[in-house]
Write an enzyme that holds these catalytic residues in place. Structure first.
Site, mmCIF file in Angstrom:
data_model
loop_
_atom_site.group_PDB
_atom_site.id
_atom_site.type_symbol
_atom_site.label_atom_id
_atom_site.label_comp_id
_atom_site.label_asym_id
_atom_site.label_seq_id
_atom_site.Cartn_x
_atom_site.Cartn_y
_atom_site.Cartn_z
ATOM 1 N N CYS A 155 -4.301 5.182 -6.308
ATOM 2 C CA CYS A 155 -4.578 4.614 -7.622
ATOM 3 C C CYS A 155 -3.665 3.402 -7.768
ATOM 4 O O CYS A 155 -2.886 3.092 -6.868
ATOM 5 C CB CYS A 155 -4.427 5.634 -8.751
ATOM 6 S SG CYS A 155 -2.778 6.282 -9.031
ATOM 7 N N CYS A 175 -8.690 2.060 -8.393
ATOM 8 C CA CYS A 175 -7.952 0.937 -7.812
ATOM 9 C C CYS A 175 -8.875 -0.213 -7.413
ATOM 10 O O CYS A 175 -8.434 -1.196 -6.842
ATOM 11 C CB CYS A 175 -7.082 1.373 -6.638
ATOM 12 S SG CYS A 175 -7.967 1.920 -5.177
ATOM 13 N N CYS A 205 -8.240 -1.329 -2.074
ATOM 14 C CA CYS A 205 -8.054 -0.405 -0.965
ATOM 15 C C CYS A 205 -8.736 -0.947 0.287
ATOM 16 O O CYS A 205 -9.915 -1.296 0.252
ATOM 17 C CB CYS A 205 -8.638 0.956 -1.331
ATOM 18 S SG CYS A 205 -8.253 2.225 -0.121
#
Length: 142
Positions: free
Chosen positions: A11, A85, A89
């Protein structure tokens, strides 16, 4: 490399959702799954309301510290679970990615964090049965 499945929870701040998820997975899998968590912009500390909500269930995350997300952590994980997020990522082919839409506990009191915690636990229990199915159905040893 371990022969245990590995899961990375990501996150933004690695201070609430991903910390609770990692703690649940570690606790409920009994070490059968390797657990990591990280954030794209780690906070200075774990959310105190998340610490309190987990402590209510006997899981202590007070000593945990938010960690920065690295390419290596993603490469070394079989499953990458993102929690708000966005596109920060890294994506690697062959990895299993899941995006869990969960409210962000940042700035909320423990009353508001409890339902988030409980939803994370429910998802973790399902994930364990998928990754280590024999753990649920194995007969007890004598």
């Amino acid at each position: 490399m371990s022969d245990r499945p590995s899961v990375l929870f990501v996150c933004v701040h690695n201070a609430g959702r991903s910390q609770m998820a990692a703690a649940f997975l570690h606790h409920l899998s009994g070490g059968a799954i390797e657990v990591r968590s990280a954030g794209s912009e780690p906070a200075d500390q774990v959310n105190p309301a998340a610490v309190q909500a987990m402590a209510e269930l006997g899981i202590d995350i007070s000593a945990e510290r938010p960690k920065i997300l690295t390419d290596q952590a993603v490469r070394e994980s079989d499953v990458v679970v993102t929690m708000g997020c966005g596109d920060t990522c890294p994506f690697y082919p062959g990895k299993r990615y899941e995006d869990w839409q969960l409210d962000d506990p940042a700035g909320k009191g423990v009353e508001a964090v409890r339902p988030i915690r409980d939803e994370i636990r429910r998802r973790i229990e399902m994930l364990i049965t998928e990754l280590v199915p024999s753990q649920e159905s194995a007969p007890p040893e004598h």
